[in-house]
Design a protein around this motif. Structure first.
Motif, PDB file in Angstrom:
ATOM      1  N   VAL A 124       5.840  -5.129 -15.142  1.00  0.00           N
ATOM      2  CA  VAL A 124       4.549  -5.263 -15.824  1.00  0.00           C
ATOM      3  C   VAL A 124       3.734  -4.008 -15.567  1.00  0.00           C
ATOM      4  CG1 VAL A 124       2.392  -6.574 -15.914  1.00  0.00           C
ATOM      5  CG2 VAL A 124       4.575  -7.763 -15.535  1.00  0.00           C
ATOM      6  N   THR A 125       3.326  -3.349 -16.631  1.00  0.00           N
ATOM      7  CA  THR A 125       2.450  -2.186 -16.474  1.00  0.00           C
ATOM      8  C   THR A 125       1.244  -2.371 -17.390  1.00  0.00           C
ATOM      9  OG1 THR A 125       3.387  -0.863 -18.273  1.00  0.00           O
ATOM     10  CG2 THR A 125       4.470  -0.694 -16.126  1.00  0.00           C
ATOM     11  N   GLY A 126       0.183  -1.638 -17.114  1.00  0.00           N
ATOM     12  CA  GLY A 126      -0.934  -1.587 -18.055  1.00  0.00           C
ATOM     13  C   GLY A 126      -1.955  -2.700 -17.926  1.00  0.00           C
ATOM     14  N   SER A 127      -1.940  -3.460 -16.838  1.00  0.00           N
ATOM     15  CA  SER A 127      -2.951  -4.505 -16.698  1.00  0.00           C
ATOM     16  C   SER A 127      -3.718  -4.341 -15.391  1.00  0.00           C
ATOM     17  CB  SER A 127      -2.319  -5.898 -16.721  1.00  0.00           C
ATOM     18  OG  SER A 127      -3.297  -6.854 -16.348  1.00  0.00           O
ATOM     19  N   SER A 128      -5.023  -4.241 -15.503  1.00  0.00           N
ATOM     20  CA  SER A 128      -5.825  -4.098 -14.287  1.00  0.00           C
ATOM     21  C   SER A 128      -5.794  -5.367 -13.458  1.00  0.00           C
ATOM     22  CB  SER A 128      -7.279  -3.727 -14.634  1.00  0.00           C
ATOM     23  OG  SER A 128      -7.977  -4.855 -15.133  1.00  0.00           O
ATOM     24  N   ALA A 129      -5.416  -6.485 -14.077  1.00  0.00           N
ATOM     25  CA  ALA A 129      -5.411  -7.742 -13.331  1.00  0.00           C
ATOM     26  C   ALA A 129      -4.159  -7.892 -12.476  1.00  0.00           C
ATOM     27  CB  ALA A 129      -5.511  -8.918 -14.308  1.00  0.00           C
ATOM     28  N   ALA A 130      -3.142  -7.081 -12.731  1.00  0.00           N
ATOM     29  CA  ALA A 130      -1.859  -7.277 -12.061  1.00  0.00           C
ATOM     30  C   ALA A 130      -1.807  -6.632 -10.685  1.00  0.00           C
ATOM     31  CB  ALA A 130      -0.731  -6.735 -12.935  1.00  0.00           C
ATOM     32  N   VAL A 131      -2.681  -5.676 -10.449  1.00  0.00           N
ATOM     33  CA  VAL A 131      -2.706  -4.984  -9.150  1.00  0.00           C
ATOM     34  C   VAL A 131      -4.164  -4.807  -8.725  1.00  0.00           C
ATOM     35  CG1 VAL A 131      -0.531  -3.705  -9.373  1.00  0.00           C
ATOM     36  CG2 VAL A 131      -2.615  -2.770 -10.389  1.00  0.00           C
ATOM     37  N   PRO A 132      -4.414  -4.762  -7.416  1.00  0.00           N
ATOM     38  CA  PRO A 132      -5.812  -4.566  -6.999  1.00  0.00           C
ATOM     39  C   PRO A 132      -6.366  -3.205  -7.406  1.00  0.00           C
ATOM     40  CG  PRO A 132      -4.353  -4.904  -5.079  1.00  0.00           C
ATOM     41  CD  PRO A 132      -3.504  -5.004  -6.292  1.00  0.00           C
ATOM     42  N   HIS A 133      -5.488  -2.209  -7.394  1.00  0.00           N
ATOM     43  CA  HIS A 133      -5.951  -0.889  -7.801  1.00  0.00           C
ATOM     44  C   HIS A 133      -4.832  -0.106  -8.456  1.00  0.00           C
ATOM     45  CE1 HIS A 133      -6.333   3.509  -7.105  1.00  0.00           C
ATOM     46  NE2 HIS A 133      -7.463   3.269  -7.725  1.00  0.00           N
ATOM     47  N   GLY A 134      -5.156   0.490  -9.575  1.00  0.00           N
ATOM     48  CA  GLY A 134      -4.222   1.394 -10.232  1.00  0.00           C
ATOM     49  C   GLY A 134      -5.040   2.268 -11.153  1.00  0.00           C
ATOM     50  N   THR A 135      -4.484   3.360 -11.601  1.00  0.00           N
ATOM     51  CA  THR A 135      -5.245   4.217 -12.517  1.00  0.00           C
ATOM     52  C   THR A 135      -4.588   4.225 -13.892  1.00  0.00           C
ATOM     53  OG1 THR A 135      -4.088   6.172 -11.664  1.00  0.00           O
ATOM     54  CG2 THR A 135      -6.233   5.660 -10.720  1.00  0.00           C
ATOM     55  N   GLY A 136      -3.324   4.638 -13.954  1.00  0.00           N
ATOM     56  CA  GLY A 136      -2.638   4.695 -15.227  1.00  0.00           C
ATOM     57  C   GLY A 136      -1.577   5.764 -15.212  1.00  0.00           C
ATOM     58  N   SER A 137      -1.183   6.209 -16.403  1.00  0.00           N
ATOM     59  CA  SER A 137      -0.122   7.212 -16.504  1.00  0.00           C
ATOM     60  C   SER A 137      -0.630   8.470 -17.184  1.00  0.00           C
ATOM     61  CB  SER A 137       1.081   6.642 -17.258  1.00  0.00           C
ATOM     62  OG  SER A 137       1.752   5.699 -16.448  1.00  0.00           O
ATOM     63  N   TYR A 138      -0.535   9.557 -16.478  1.00  0.00           N
ATOM     64  CA  TYR A 138      -0.995  10.865 -16.926  1.00  0.00           C
ATOM     65  C   TYR A 138      -0.470  11.848 -15.885  1.00  0.00           C
ATOM     66  CZ  TYR A 138      -4.283   9.563 -13.313  1.00  0.00           C
ATOM     67  OH  TYR A 138      -4.797   9.125 -12.126  1.00  0.00           O
ATOM     68  N   ALA A 139      -0.644  13.132 -16.125  1.00  0.00           N
ATOM     69  CA  ALA A 139      -0.297  14.154 -15.131  1.00  0.00           C
ATOM     70  C   ALA A 139       1.133  14.027 -14.601  1.00  0.00           C
ATOM     71  CB  ALA A 139      -1.304  14.129 -13.964  1.00  0.00           C
ATOM     72  N   SER A 140       2.038  13.562 -15.436  1.00  0.00           N
ATOM     73  CA  SER A 140       3.455  13.433 -15.031  1.00  0.00           C
ATOM     74  C   SER A 140       3.564  12.882 -13.620  1.00  0.00           C
ATOM     75  CB  SER A 140       4.164  14.792 -15.143  1.00  0.00           C
ATOM     76  OG  SER A 140       4.077  15.277 -16.457  1.00  0.00           O
ATOM     77  N   ARG A 141       2.993  11.699 -13.452  1.00  0.00           N
ATOM     78  CA  ARG A 141       2.862  11.143 -12.114  1.00  0.00           C
ATOM     79  C   ARG A 141       3.701   9.904 -11.879  1.00  0.00           C
ATOM     80  NH1 ARG A 141      -1.181   7.155 -11.319  1.00  0.00           N
ATOM     81  NH2 ARG A 141      -2.081   8.299  -9.576  1.00  0.00           N
ATOM     82  N   THR A 142       4.093   9.200 -12.945  1.00  0.00           N
ATOM     83  CA  THR A 142       4.629   7.861 -12.776  1.00  0.00           C
ATOM     84  C   THR A 142       5.996   7.864 -12.089  1.00  0.00           C
ATOM     85  OG1 THR A 142       3.414   7.289 -14.766  1.00  0.00           O
ATOM     86  CG2 THR A 142       5.009   5.687 -13.976  1.00  0.00           C
ATOM     87  N   ALA A 143       6.871   8.807 -12.483  1.00  0.00           N
ATOM     88  CA  ALA A 143       8.205   8.831 -11.878  1.00  0.00           C
ATOM     89  C   ALA A 143       8.091   9.010 -10.372  1.00  0.00           C
ATOM     90  CB  ALA A 143       9.055   9.953 -12.477  1.00  0.00           C
ATOM     91  N   VAL A 144       7.152   9.825  -9.951  1.00  0.00           N
ATOM     92  CA  VAL A 144       6.985  10.070  -8.518  1.00  0.00           C
ATOM     93  C   VAL A 144       6.199   8.937  -7.862  1.00  0.00           C
ATOM     94  CG1 VAL A 144       5.878  11.562  -6.801  1.00  0.00           C
ATOM     95  CG2 VAL A 144       7.136  12.583  -8.727  1.00  0.00           C
ATOM     96  N   ILE A 145       5.002   8.651  -8.400  1.00  0.00           N
ATOM     97  CA  ILE A 145       4.059   7.821  -7.640  1.00  0.00           C
ATOM     98  C   ILE A 145       4.356   6.331  -7.811  1.00  0.00           C
ATOM     99  CG2 ILE A 145       1.625   7.350  -7.179  1.00  0.00           C
ATOM    100  CD1 ILE A 145       0.929  10.115  -8.106  1.00  0.00           C
ATOM    101  N   SER A 146       4.558   5.892  -9.045  1.00  0.00           N
ATOM    102  CA  SER A 146       4.827   4.467  -9.238  1.00  0.00           C
ATOM    103  C   SER A 146       6.192   4.105  -8.666  1.00  0.00           C
ATOM    104  CB  SER A 146       4.731   4.099 -10.718  1.00  0.00           C
ATOM    105  OG  SER A 146       3.468   4.498 -11.229  1.00  0.00           O
TER     106      SER A 146
END
Ligand code: MCN
Ligand code: SMO
Length: 790
Positions: free
Chosen positions: A534-556
């Motif tokens: 599940v991605t893209g829902s602010s309700a699913a995690v206490p804190h998240g920002t989103g996908s930008y800056a080629s970050r998801t493969a590393v950070i998520s």
């Protein structure tokens, strides 16, 4: 400490060309975008926009619009001022001047397209009809649309709150630059210009706010890359706690940076839904997208290189003016692109002294924001052009001059002139691999033969390095706490035995359901179909920002790995009790828990049933909570790099540029999914081709947008996008948990520079070279015939 691939490559799915699990849904028309939400009970918003670049609003006449049957409300700023604060992007940069973005213009408009009045009606048709009846009296205010003029101390100010139109100013100084230039045998310099661009996602921006009546709770469905940032931003501006404000980015049809910022229409649907207690929906049309979605580039760069006789770089100087448009965009600030231009100008090269200075200047145009590559397409264009100009003057081969200046393998980690640290990435290996794949020597011989026949054929290089997966240290430094450099994963095995993993990232085309699924499945020993991502829902995690800056493969992925490891350990402890063995004796393969000693096994549903439902079977002291939350912060992030090589032919009759070959050798660390990485690179290349040859947002001197449709704003279509020959050089990142490096922007960073170099090489016999992009047929004609056109 360098790790090698074998050590990490124990995975069953990571590294494999797993087919995208979301494609069956998306390609069969079953994607669910914001506009697909049922809206029978919603009110539809239409926005009256300024047709003035800079003007005072004297009067707004709305009675006729209000009288249209089906119109449910007509709103100006004063009607909502008490409900939402203006969005102000803060920064710690010294001398930074913020601007306030109001959901509707507060007395003054600052660009053509700025929202002035919002109309709510039973249908969009009615709302649009009502817009036609609104009349606004303006007193035009003076404009300075040229950023260099606007930067002048006497220029008319765009915002009354400013001391000057220069919103940000920053310099990097390293070493004795003046000395280096004075003593240098060669100095090469030019004035470069990269024109304005827009991100042009296939899906226009679209927002829908739904209210829970009686609870003062709101859910915003938004075609955004950053639902977490929007949630935190709106919660602050509207004074609403996060447990009453949910922000969901469902399927999103592309963003390319244009959906990383908070927009007026996003604020409006929320405020108006809350005010009147009904769902409010707005779907942008293409004109609104071209007028008001954040734009990019628009930089002028005067730069010069000092070099030794052997082509070694001795020093670099750059003076940059970035036209940031009407506002300092929220939350990124007006510094987002211009500061990156000077930060990344030295590129992957050893530059001993550097002086870079940038000003971001406000002008009455759509605000600029992040766009795929963020600043680095411009810095790469400038640096790579300078290197080719130097190679030509010094009689050194363009490949060779790069090899002499690239940071070598034994020099990593390498700290650049601006303090960025390149970890061990395949810089030289990338150059070598690209040249080999290109069969460079043969290509040069063929070029010489073609030249002898009078054909304009050229070969271009571009090398670049970028930071990807950037963590808290770099994210926090500009003083913008909403971008934290972390992501969160919440993973659980539920009472039916199913696994769900939620993240703060927000896929908008990158295939995160697949790639995060691969990473988790390997960590857990599960099959990809055992998992729901599940991605893209602010309700699913206490804190998240989103996908930008080629970050998801590393950070998520990092957050997912941490959470999955802990969940697996807990599952094995419970299973050990149930199978009467030790956790060390257990393994999970293909979603089944198995004891090596006895070959006894347990499925996930059996484990869940025993733990959750059969209260006698697992004693209290052995019970585990099979729900884990983990946050990952790569702190600094990692280096991604590539070499692009391209061959073009310029048509001497039409001045059109035909791309004949395109080779990229890139290092994105350990690869999660080569199919997706290739697709990402191909898409990013297409956008780089657009930036190099076609795409240009044009405003006239009064601030009117001249490229207000896709007839005037040209994007590449299939025939303009070359076949891509891609060489992967997976140099496992030493700095990230999974060894991954980000790559979603790369193609767009390298392509404009490489194409500009190839065109310049093709036209070298005519004594001209490219300093301005896009290189449209008209620009090439003017360049070649400059004498005749005087
Ligand atoms: N990936 C991989 N192995 C790696 C690195 C990446 O398999 N070593 C995969 C990732 O798992 C992910 C994709 O490649 O599925 C891109 O990963 P990453 O580089 O981490 O970038 P993000 O997922 O954070 O996406 C953001 C990036 C940006 S900044 C822009 S702009 C952009 C881009 O993605 N916008 C896009 N690609 C886009 N692709 C589509 N279709 N639409 C956009 O708007
Ligand atoms: S421009 Mo990409 O969304 O960082």
């Amino acid at each position: 400490a360098s790790r090698d691939l074998d050590e990490l490559d124990t995975g069953k799915l990571v590294g494999k060309p797993v087919r995208r699990v979301e494609d069956a849904r998306l390609l069969s028309g079953n994607g669910r975008y914001v506009d697909d939400r049922p809206s029978a009970h919603a009110l539809h918003m239409a926005v009256f926009r300024s047709d003035q670049a800079h003007a005072r609003i004297d009067a707004i006449r709305m009675d006729a619009a209000r009288a249209v049957p089906g119109v449910r409300g007509v709103f100006v700023w004063q009607d909502i001022a008490g409900l939402i604060k203006p969005a102000v992007a803060t920064s710690r940069m010294s001398g930074y001047q913020p601007t306030a973005i109001h959901a509707l213009a507060n007395g003054v408009v600052h660009f053509v397209g700025e929202p002035v009045v919002a109309v709510l009606a039973d249908s969009r048709y009615i709302a649009e009809d009502a817009l036609e009846l609104i009349e606004v009296d303006y007193t035009p205010l003076p404009v300075a649309t040229d950023p260099e003029e606007a930067a002048h101390p006497d220029a008319p100010l765009l915002h009354a709150s400013l001391k000057s139109n220069v919103l940000v100013e920053r310099a990097f100084v390293r070493g004795e630059v003046d000395e280096a230039f004075k003593g240098a045998p060669h100095v090469i310099g030019a004035r470069f210009r990269f024109h304005r661009k827009t991100s042009l996602a296939m899906e226009n921006r679209c927002y829908m706010a739904e209210v829970e009546r009686g609870r003062d709770a709101l859910t915003l469905y938004t075609s955004s890359q950053v639902p977490g940032i929007i949630r935190d931003g709106l919660a602050n501006l509207m004074g609403m706690p996060g447990n009453r404000l949910t922000v969901i980015a469902p399927d999103v049809g592309g963003g390319f940076g244009g959906k990383t910022s908070m927009y007026q229409e996003e604020m409006l649907v929320c405020v108006l839904a809350r005010k009147i207690g009904k769902a409010v929906k707005w779907t942008g049309d293409r004109l609104e997208d071209l007028l008001s979605t954040s734009q990019a580039f628009d930089e002028r760069v005067s730069a010069s290189l000092a070099l030794g006789d052997d082509g070694q770089i001795l020093g670099l100087r750059a003076e940059v003016v970035g036209d940031v448009g009407a506002y300092s965009i929220y939350p990124w600030t007006a510094g987002i692109e211009p500061v990156q231009v000077i930060s990344f100008l030295p590129g992957p090269y050893k530059v001993p002294c550097y002086h870079g200075h940038v000003r971001g200047v406000t002008t009455p145009k759509s605000p600029t924001g992040p766009y795929r590559g963020v600043g680095r397409p411009t810095s790469t264009f400038v640096m790579e052009r300078l290197l080719d100009m130097a190679a030509l003057e010094l009689g050194i081969d363009p490949g060779e001059i790069r090899r002499r200046n690239l940071v070598r393998p034994d020099e990593f980690p390498y700290k650049t002139a601006v303090g960025i640290v390149w970890d061990r990435s395949a810089f030289i290996e990338g150059l070598d691999a690209a040249m080999e794949r290109f069969d460079y020597a043969a290509a040069r011989r063929a070029q010489a033969r073609a030249r002898a026949e009078g054909r304009w054929i050229g070969i271009g290089f571009a090398c670049y390095a970028e930071l990807s997966g950037i963590g808290s240290r770099i994210s926090a430094s500009p003083g913008m706490p909403i971008n934290t450099g972390t992501d969160t994963c919440v993973i659980q095995l539920d009472s039916t035995g199913a696994l769900t993993a939620s993240f703060g990232c927000a896929s908008h085309g990158q295939g995160h359901e697949t790639t995060l699924g691969q990473v988790l499945a390997d960590e857990l020993g599960a099959r990809i179909e055992d998992l729901r991502v599940v991605t893209g829902s602010s309700a699913a995690v206490p804190h998240g920002t989103g996908s930008y800056a080629s970050r998801t493969a590393v950070i998520s992925s990092g957050a997912g790995i941490l959470a999955a490891r802990e969940l697996r350990a807990r599952m094995l402890r419970v299973a050990a009790h149930l199978l009467n063995t030790s956790p060390e004796d257990l393994d999970i393969v293909q979603g089944v828990i198995r004891a090596r000693s006895t070959d006894a096994s347990l499925t996930f549903p059996e484990l869940a049933n025993a733990l959750y439902s059969q209260m006698g079977r697992v004693p209290a002291e052995v019970r585990e909570e099979l729900c884990v939350t983990r946050v990952y912060d790569p702190v600094v992030g990692t280096t991604s790099s590539a070499t692009h090589m391209v061959q073009v032919e310029v048509d001497p009759k039409t001045y059109g540029v035909h791309i004949q070959r395109y080779v990229i050798a890139e290092d994105c660390g350990r690869i999660i999914n080569p199919l997706i990485v290739t697709g990402q690179t191909r898409g990013a290349l297409a956008q780089g081709v657009g930036a190099a040859l076609l795409e240009e947002v044009v405003y006239d001197a009064d601030g009117q947008l001249l490229t207000a449709s896709l007839v005037d704003y040209l994007v590449p279509s299939a025939p303009e996008v070359p076949d891509l020959e891609l060489v992967h050089l997976p140099a496992v990142s030493p700095n990230t948990l999974g060894g991954f490096r980000g790559m979603g922007e790369g193609g767009t960073i390298g392509a404009p520079a490489a194409i500009a170099n190839a065109i310049s090489d093709a036209l070298a016999p005519l004594g001209v070279g490219i300093t301005e992009l896009p290189a449209t047929p008209e620009r090439l004609f003017r360049l070649i015939h400059a004498d005749r056109l005087q």
